[in-house]
Design an enzyme around this catalytic site. Structure first.
Site, PDB file in Angstrom:
ATOM      1  N   HIS A   1       3.955  -0.063   7.734  1.00 20.46           N
ATOM      2  CA  HIS A   1       3.214  -1.094   6.660  1.00 20.46           C
ATOM      3  C   HIS A   1       3.994  -2.706   6.647  1.00 20.46           C
ATOM      4  O   HIS A   1       3.888  -3.086   5.300  1.00 20.46           O
ATOM      5  CB  HIS A   1       2.852  -0.751   6.235  1.00 20.46           C
TER       6      HIS A   1
ATOM      7  N   GLU B   1      -1.549  13.765   6.522  1.00 15.76           N
ATOM      8  CA  GLU B   1      -2.561  12.402   6.247  1.00 15.76           C
ATOM      9  C   GLU B   1      -3.937  11.784   7.058  1.00 15.76           C
ATOM     10  O   GLU B   1      -4.574  11.476   7.288  1.00 15.76           O
ATOM     11  CB  GLU B   1      -1.591  11.004   6.212  1.00 15.76           C
TER      12      GLU B   1
ATOM     13  N   ASP C   1      -4.473   7.543   3.013  1.00 18.08           N
ATOM     14  CA  ASP C   1      -4.533   7.782   4.308  1.00 18.08           C
ATOM     15  C   ASP C   1      -5.633   9.690   4.447  1.00 18.08           C
ATOM     16  O   ASP C   1      -6.022   9.643   5.316  1.00 18.08           O
ATOM     17  CB  ASP C   1      -3.356   7.616   5.406  1.00 18.08           C
TER      18      ASP C   1
END
Length: 279
Positions: free
Chosen positions: A58, A165, A191
């Site tokens: 990210h 996740e 997530d």
């Protein structure tokens, strides 16, 4: 004497995942996803962090930028952990490891087969399929016989973390934890809760049961339990650290700290601002 010194120096940097976390110490991590200047590592050290998480899933970090941050982290006596992008491939992982990461974390690992593939990408033969390069940042680019470099990197400088996740990964968490070469199971709260259909509801009984399952698997197979994605709920943090046994805890993100600090400074100044008050 010279040979004895060289012999003792192949373990150039400490991998806190194998020393501190495995011994039961809580390793507190700062996530970097925005700041590229390596001086930020000194701020992390001064604050008391043991881990710097370099976020490549990210962020827009290049491998070179990740290498600079990872090397600065290791030189400062902390452990650099790099999360690579999803399904980035062996070549990408190899560059990240060759250039300074001591731990690589793989996103969205749903089953034991994917966990085994992650291990193969990180380990030199016979434990994996990673190509051997003799100049390794993790041992300070020191020249050693290839067999010693392979042994040292495999044992101490290519730790494997897998992100737990998804609901699928919770279902398979025992078999994932059982995979030889997997060192850490890292729960991504954001997530995981999203995939379970309970966005951000970390006190939901189903979510708590999922984390308890991860804790049991980590204890059963002697793996490090890590947690990311909750930076403010102290009651929840107390539970995961002191009851479930989380030992790598990501405390905060550089961009979040900047946002919070900016808001606080503006709020403080606005509380003093009478420039627009009527006469």
């Amino acid at each position: 004497m010279h040979s004895e010194i060289e012999e003792s120096r192949i373990a150039y940097y400490e991998n806190g995942l194998y020393t501190k976390a495995a011994a039961g110490q809580l390793c507190k991590g700062l996530v970097l996803r925005l700041v590229t200047n390596p001086l930020v590592v000194q701020i992390a050290k001064n604050a008391g962090f043991e881990v710097v998480w370099i976020e490549m899933e990210h962020s827009t970090y290049s491998i070179t930028e990740a290498s600079v941050l990872a090397t600065a982290t290791a030189c400062a006596g902390m452990t650099p952990i790099v999360r690579v992008p999803y399904q980035c491939g062996m070549g990408y992982v190899q560059q990240v490891l060759d250039s300074g990461a001591l731990v690589v974390v793989f996103p969205h690992v749903d089953n034991a087969m994917e966990a085994r593939e992650a291990v193969k990408m990180c380990k030199f033969p016979p434990l994996g399929k990673r190509s051997v390069w003799l100049q390794q940042a993790a041992i300070g680019l020191q020249p050693f016989p290839v067999e010693r470099i392979v042994e040292e990197i495999n044992d101490n400088a290519s730790a494997v973390g897998v992100m737990i996740e998804t609901a699928e990964s919770i279902k398979n968490v025992d078999s994932i934890a059982a995979v030889e070469g997997v060192d850490m199971l890292m729960v991504g709260c954001i997530d995981l809760s999203a995939d379970m259909g309970i966005h951000g509801k970390i006190h939901n009984p189903e979510f708590r049961e999922a984390l308890e399952a991860v804790s049991r698997a980590c204890k059963k197979y002697n793996k490090v339990f890590g947690l990311a994605g909750n930076y403010s709920d102290l009651k929840f943090q107390d539970w995961v650290i002191n009851t479930l046994g989380v030992r790598v805890f990501l405390c905060q993100v550089d961009s979040y700290i900047l946002v919070a600090g900016a808001r606080q400074s503006i709020a403080a100044t606005m509380s003093l601002d009478r420039s627009k008050l009527p006469n």
